[in-house]
Design a protein around this motif. Structure first.
Motif, PDB file in Angstrom:
ATOM      1  N   PRO A   1      31.992   6.461 -14.468  1.00 52.96           N
ATOM      2  CA  PRO A   1      31.325   7.621 -14.962  1.00 52.96           C
ATOM      3  C   PRO A   1      30.850   8.523 -14.027  1.00 52.96           C
ATOM      4  CG  PRO A   1      30.201   5.620 -14.952  1.00 52.96           C
ATOM      5  CD  PRO A   1      31.739   5.036 -14.454  1.00 52.96           C
ATOM      6  N   ILE A   2      30.848   8.270 -12.713  1.00 54.04           N
ATOM      7  CA  ILE A   2      30.540   9.295 -11.513  1.00 54.04           C
ATOM      8  C   ILE A   2      31.072  10.276 -11.333  1.00 54.04           C
ATOM      9  CG2 ILE A   2      29.559   9.952  -9.134  1.00 54.04           C
ATOM     10  CD1 ILE A   2      28.619   6.463  -9.825  1.00 54.04           C
ATOM     11  N   ALA A   3      32.615   9.344 -11.340  1.00 53.91           N
ATOM     12  CA  ALA A   3      33.872  11.195 -11.655  1.00 53.91           C
ATOM     13  C   ALA A   3      33.900  11.197 -12.489  1.00 53.91           C
ATOM     14  CB  ALA A   3      35.423  10.095 -10.790  1.00 53.91           C
ATOM     15  N   THR A   4      33.498  10.966 -13.739  1.00 57.41           N
ATOM     16  CA  THR A   4      33.919  11.832 -15.168  1.00 57.41           C
ATOM     17  C   THR A   4      32.618  12.919 -15.105  1.00 57.41           C
ATOM     18  OG1 THR A   4      34.855   9.593 -15.896  1.00 57.41           O
ATOM     19  CG2 THR A   4      34.645  11.632 -17.603  1.00 57.41           C
ATOM     20  N   LEU A   5      31.321  12.300 -14.812  1.00 58.29           N
ATOM     21  CA  LEU A   5      30.397  13.282 -14.495  1.00 58.29           C
ATOM     22  C   LEU A   5      30.965  14.521 -13.648  1.00 58.29           C
ATOM     23  CD1 LEU A   5      27.805  14.709 -16.613  1.00 58.29           C
ATOM     24  CD2 LEU A   5      26.622  13.309 -14.067  1.00 58.29           C
TER      25      LEU A   5
ATOM     26  N   MET B   1      23.244   7.966 -10.930  1.00 55.07           N
ATOM     27  CA  MET B   1      24.350   7.292 -10.750  1.00 55.07           C
ATOM     28  C   MET B   1      24.705   7.361  -9.149  1.00 55.07           C
ATOM     29  SD  MET B   1      26.629   8.230 -14.363  1.00 55.07           S
ATOM     30  CE  MET B   1      26.575   9.880 -13.962  1.00 55.07           C
ATOM     31  N   LEU B   2      24.927   7.686  -9.020  1.00 43.95           N
ATOM     32  CA  LEU B   2      25.130   7.945  -6.799  1.00 43.95           C
ATOM     33  C   LEU B   2      24.369   7.484  -6.154  1.00 43.95           C
ATOM     34  CD1 LEU B   2      27.650   9.002  -5.340  1.00 43.95           C
ATOM     35  CD2 LEU B   2      26.172  11.351  -5.134  1.00 43.95           C
ATOM     36  N   ARG B   3      22.743   6.872  -6.132  1.00 46.21           N
ATOM     37  CA  ARG B   3      21.612   6.729  -5.682  1.00 46.21           C
ATOM     38  C   ARG B   3      22.230   5.253  -6.096  1.00 46.21           C
ATOM     39  NH1 ARG B   3      16.589   7.146  -7.436  1.00 46.21           N
ATOM     40  NH2 ARG B   3      16.181   7.054  -5.471  1.00 46.21           N
ATOM     41  N   ILE B   4      22.269   4.540  -7.675  1.00 45.83           N
ATOM     42  CA  ILE B   4      22.619   3.036  -7.939  1.00 45.83           C
ATOM     43  C   ILE B   4      23.796   2.657  -7.548  1.00 45.83           C
ATOM     44  CG2 ILE B   4      22.814   1.699  -9.486  1.00 45.83           C
ATOM     45  CD1 ILE B   4      21.765   3.921 -11.274  1.00 45.83           C
ATOM     46  N   ARG B   5      24.935   3.357  -6.864  1.00 48.25           N
ATOM     47  CA  ARG B   5      26.019   3.043  -6.871  1.00 48.25           C
ATOM     48  C   ARG B   5      26.339   2.669  -5.064  1.00 48.25           C
ATOM     49  NH1 ARG B   5      32.208   4.550  -8.324  1.00 48.25           N
ATOM     50  NH2 ARG B   5      31.043   3.709 -11.007  1.00 48.25           N
ATOM     51  N   ARG B   6      25.601   3.975  -4.393  1.00 52.49           N
ATOM     52  CA  ARG B   6      25.423   3.281  -2.746  1.00 52.49           C
ATOM     53  C   ARG B   6      24.431   2.680  -2.093  1.00 52.49           C
ATOM     54  NH1 ARG B   6      29.908   5.734  -3.224  1.00 52.49           N
ATOM     55  NH2 ARG B   6      30.287   7.907  -2.847  1.00 52.49           N
TER      56      ARG B   6
ATOM     57  N   ILE C   1      17.937  -4.400 -38.126  1.00 56.54           N
ATOM     58  CA  ILE C   1      18.034  -3.433 -37.448  1.00 56.54           C
ATOM     59  C   ILE C   1      18.921  -2.481 -37.808  1.00 56.54           C
ATOM     60  CG2 ILE C   1      17.851  -3.383 -35.522  1.00 56.54           C
ATOM     61  CD1 ILE C   1      16.641  -5.572 -34.736  1.00 56.54           C
ATOM     62  N   PRO C   2      19.079  -1.376 -37.465  1.00 61.42           N
ATOM     63  CA  PRO C   2      20.102  -0.146 -37.325  1.00 61.42           C
ATOM     64  C   PRO C   2      20.856  -0.520 -36.325  1.00 61.42           C
ATOM     65  CG  PRO C   2      17.739   1.034 -38.168  1.00 61.42           C
ATOM     66  CD  PRO C   2      17.558  -0.419 -37.380  1.00 61.42           C
ATOM     67  N   ALA C   3      21.685   0.132 -36.058  1.00 62.44           N
ATOM     68  CA  ALA C   3      22.123  -0.471 -34.921  1.00 62.44           C
ATOM     69  C   ALA C   3      23.736   0.298 -34.717  1.00 62.44           C
ATOM     70  CB  ALA C   3      23.322  -2.190 -34.868  1.00 62.44           C
ATOM     71  N   TRP C   4      23.486   1.314 -33.434  1.00 57.64           N
ATOM     72  CA  TRP C   4      24.685   2.326 -32.990  1.00 57.64           C
ATOM     73  C   TRP C   4      25.671   2.232 -32.291  1.00 57.64           C
ATOM     74  CZ3 TRP C   4      19.582   6.391 -32.869  1.00 57.64           C
ATOM     75  CH2 TRP C   4      19.146   6.925 -33.806  1.00 57.64           C
ATOM     76  N   PRO C   5      26.745   1.768 -31.600  1.00 62.75           N
ATOM     77  CA  PRO C   5      27.468   1.869 -30.902  1.00 62.75           C
ATOM     78  C   PRO C   5      27.488   3.141 -29.627  1.00 62.75           C
ATOM     79  CG  PRO C   5      28.216   1.968 -32.622  1.00 62.75           C
ATOM     80  CD  PRO C   5      27.521   2.400 -33.185  1.00 62.75           C
ATOM     81  N   VAL C   6      27.882   3.145 -28.353  1.00 64.87           N
ATOM     82  CA  VAL C   6      27.699   4.097 -26.816  1.00 64.87           C
ATOM     83  C   VAL C   6      28.825   4.426 -26.886  1.00 64.87           C
ATOM     84  CG1 VAL C   6      26.173   5.801 -26.572  1.00 64.87           C
ATOM     85  CG2 VAL C   6      25.419   3.981 -28.286  1.00 64.87           C
ATOM     86  N   ASP C   7      29.059   4.592 -25.781  1.00 58.03           N
ATOM     87  CA  ASP C   7      30.349   4.807 -25.008  1.00 58.03           C
ATOM     88  C   ASP C   7      29.210   5.140 -23.689  1.00 58.03           C
ATOM     89  OD1 ASP C   7      31.722   5.262 -23.139  1.00 58.03           O
ATOM     90  OD2 ASP C   7      33.021   6.909 -23.126  1.00 58.03           O
ATOM     91  N   GLY C   8      29.665   3.900 -23.072  1.00 53.83           N
ATOM     92  CA  GLY C   8      28.341   3.866 -21.815  1.00 53.83           C
ATOM     93  C   GLY C   8      28.516   3.825 -20.774  1.00 53.83           C
ATOM     94  N   MET C   9      30.356   4.580 -20.659  1.00 55.79           N
ATOM     95  CA  MET C   9      30.252   5.396 -19.537  1.00 55.79           C
ATOM     96  C   MET C   9      30.411   6.274 -19.291  1.00 55.79           C
ATOM     97  SD  MET C   9      32.000   2.809 -18.254  1.00 55.79           S
ATOM     98  CE  MET C   9      33.252   2.610 -16.938  1.00 55.79           C
ATOM     99  N   ASP C  10      29.878   7.353 -20.153  1.00 57.03           N
ATOM    100  CA  ASP C  10      29.555   9.179 -20.626  1.00 57.03           C
ATOM    101  C   ASP C  10      28.401   8.953 -21.136  1.00 57.03           C
ATOM    102  OD1 ASP C  10      29.315  11.208 -21.343  1.00 57.03           O
ATOM    103  OD2 ASP C  10      30.698  11.109 -23.009  1.00 57.03           O
ATOM    104  N   VAL C  11      27.887   9.322 -19.031  1.00 51.25           N
ATOM    105  CA  VAL C  11      25.891   9.312 -19.505  1.00 51.25           C
ATOM    106  C   VAL C  11      25.810  10.710 -20.052  1.00 51.25           C
ATOM    107  CG1 VAL C  11      26.421  10.705 -17.027  1.00 51.25           C
ATOM    108  CG2 VAL C  11      24.110   9.378 -17.573  1.00 51.25           C
ATOM    109  N   LEU C  12      26.200  11.439 -20.574  1.00 47.74           N
ATOM    110  CA  LEU C  12      25.680  12.422 -21.608  1.00 47.74           C
ATOM    111  C   LEU C  12      25.673  12.069 -22.580  1.00 47.74           C
ATOM    112  CD1 LEU C  12      27.500  16.215 -19.800  1.00 47.74           C
ATOM    113  CD2 LEU C  12      24.592  15.100 -19.355  1.00 47.74           C
TER     114      LEU C  12
END
Ligand SMILES: Cc1ncc(C[n+]2csc(CCOP(=O)(O)OP(=O)(O)O)c2C)c(N)n1
Length: 310
Positions: free
Chosen positions: A252-256, A1-6, A187-198
Motif C-alpha cells: 500500500p505504501i509503495a503503490t501510493l 501509513m509510513l508512521r504505522i510501518r516505521r 446488512i449491506p456488505a461491500w468488498p474493498v481492495d484493502g491494499m489501496d488506501v484511496l
C-alpha cells in the motif's frame, strides 16, 4: 501509513531486544485499512479495534509517545502501562481498544451504538474493526443480528487478511465470501481492495455517510494481507513465501508513492523529508518510553475496583 510501518518495525526490534514484552501483533501490510477508514470519522464517533491495533490508535490520534510508553509497560502509556500492545485504550479519543479476545470488540461496539441511540446522540457512528477469524465466531452472528434488528449506527470493518493465526480462511470457513455472511442479516456488505488506501477511503466515506444518515449497520470486507507472522511467537510455517512476495508487489505504501509520483505530487526530496520526520517521531517516542516509569507495586490494586466514596 509510513508512521504505522516505521513505528511497528521499531516495536519488532525492541521486542527482540527484550524492551517490549508480552504479545506483539504487527499490522505491517494492512496499513491502508486503518489509514483509509479512520479519517472519515469525527471526534464524537467511537472506534473499537482488535489486538492488531497500533495503526488504528495512531491514525485515531493517540500520540506515538503514549503508545510506545504503553508498549514498554510504563505509567505514561495510554493504558497506564496496564494494557501493553493488545490493550491500547484512549477514552478521550473514543478509542475503545485494543481487545485481546477474538470477536470481543463486536458486542462492545453494538453496546456503544445502542448507548448513543438510547441517549439520543443521533448522527454518531461506531466503527468496529475485526479479523476474518471473528466472522467464524458466534459473537459475530449475535452482534450482526442485533445490529440489523435494532438498525444500529455501526460500521463493521472486517480486515480479511486470509489467515486466523496459522489457519487459512479456506480451511475454517464453509463460505469464504464474507460479505454473504453479513448479507444474511440484511446488512449491506461491500468488498474493498484493502491494499489501496484511496479505494478504502472512497468506500469508507460513502459507508460512514450512509451509517451516519440513519441507514443502519454496514459491513465492509477489506481484503488485505499481513506480511509478518501472526505474532512475534509464530514461526509462520503455514504459508508459502511466494504468496507473501506476491502481496508485497501490491504494497500500500509503495503503490501510493508510485501513483503520487506519476501525478507529480511527490518527489525524492518530499519522500525523504517524510521518512526523516517519521524517523524523528519514532526516536522521540522511544526516548520518552525509556525515560518513563514502572507503576509502583503498592498501586497494583488501583483501578481493579472502582473507588466508592461515602
Ligand atoms: C475467543 C478467542 N478464541 C481464540 C483466541 C486465540 N486467537 C488469537 S488470534 C486468533 C486468530 C484471529 O484471526 P483473525 O480474526 O482473522 O485476526 P488476525 O489475527 O488475522 O488479524 C485466535 C484464534 C482468542 N484470542 N480469542
Amino acid at each position: 501509513m509510513l508512521r504505522i510501518r516505521r513505528f511497528e518495525e521499531k516495536c519488532a526490534e525492541l521486542y527482540s531486544a527484550g524492551k517490549i514484552r508480552g504479545f506483539l501483533h504487527l499490522y505491517i501490510g494492512e496499513e491502508a485499512v486503518a489509514t483509509g477508514v479512520l479519517p472519515e470519522l469525527g471526534p464524537d464517533d467511537a472506534v473499537v479495534a482488535t489486538y492488531r491495533e497500533h495503526g488504528h490508535a495512531l491514525v485515531r490520534g493517540v500520540p506515538m509517545r503514549s503508545l510506545m510508553a504503553e508498549m514498554f509497560g510504563k505509567v505514561e502509556g495510554c493504558s497506564h502501562g496496564r494494557g501493553g500492545s493488545m490493550h491500547l485504550f484512549d477514552v478521550s479519543r473514543r478509542f475503545y481498544g485494543g481487545q485481546a479476545i477474538v470477536g470481543a470488540g463486536l458486542p462492545t461496539a453494538i453496546g456503544l451504538a445502542l448507548a448513543d441511540r438510547m441517549l439520543g446522540r443521533t448522527g454518531r457512528v461506531t466503527a468496529c474493526f475485526f479479523g476474518d477469524g471473528a466472522v467464524a465466531e458466534g459473537v459475530f452472528h449475535e452482534s450482526a443480528n442485533l445490529a440489523a434488528l435494532w438498525h444500529l449506527p455501526v460500521l463493521l470493518c472486517c480486515e480479511n487478511n486470509r489467515y486466523a493465526m496459522g489457519t487459512a480462511i479456506e480451511r475454517y470457513e464453509s463460505q469464504t465470501d464474507l460479505c454473504l455472511k453479513a448479507a444474511a442479516y440484511e446488512i449491506p456488505a461491500w468488498p474493498v481492495d484493502g491494499m489501496d488506501v484511496l479505494a478504502v477511503r472512497d468506500v469508507a466515506r460513502r459507508a460512514v455517510e450512509a451509517v451516519r444518515g440513519g441507514g443502519g449497520p454496514l459491513f465492509l470486507e477489506l481484503q488485505t494481507y499481513r506480511y509478518r507472522a501472526h505474532s512475534m511467537y509464530d514461526p509462520d510455517r503455514y504459508r508459502d513465501r511466494a504468496e507473501i512476495e506476491r502481496w508485497k508487489q501490491r504494497d500500500p505504501i509503495a503503490t501510493l508513492a508510485a501513483s503520487l509520483r506519476e501525478r507529480g505530487v511527490l518527489d525524492d526530496t518530499a519522500q525523504r523529508a517524510m521518512e526523516d520526520d517519521v524517523a524523528t517521531e519514532v526516536a522521540d517516542a522511544v526516548e520518552y518510553a525509556e525515560a518513563g516509569h514502572l507503576e509502583p507495586v503498592d498501586e497494583l490494586t488501583r483501578w481493579v475496583h472502582s473507588e466508592v466514596t461515602a
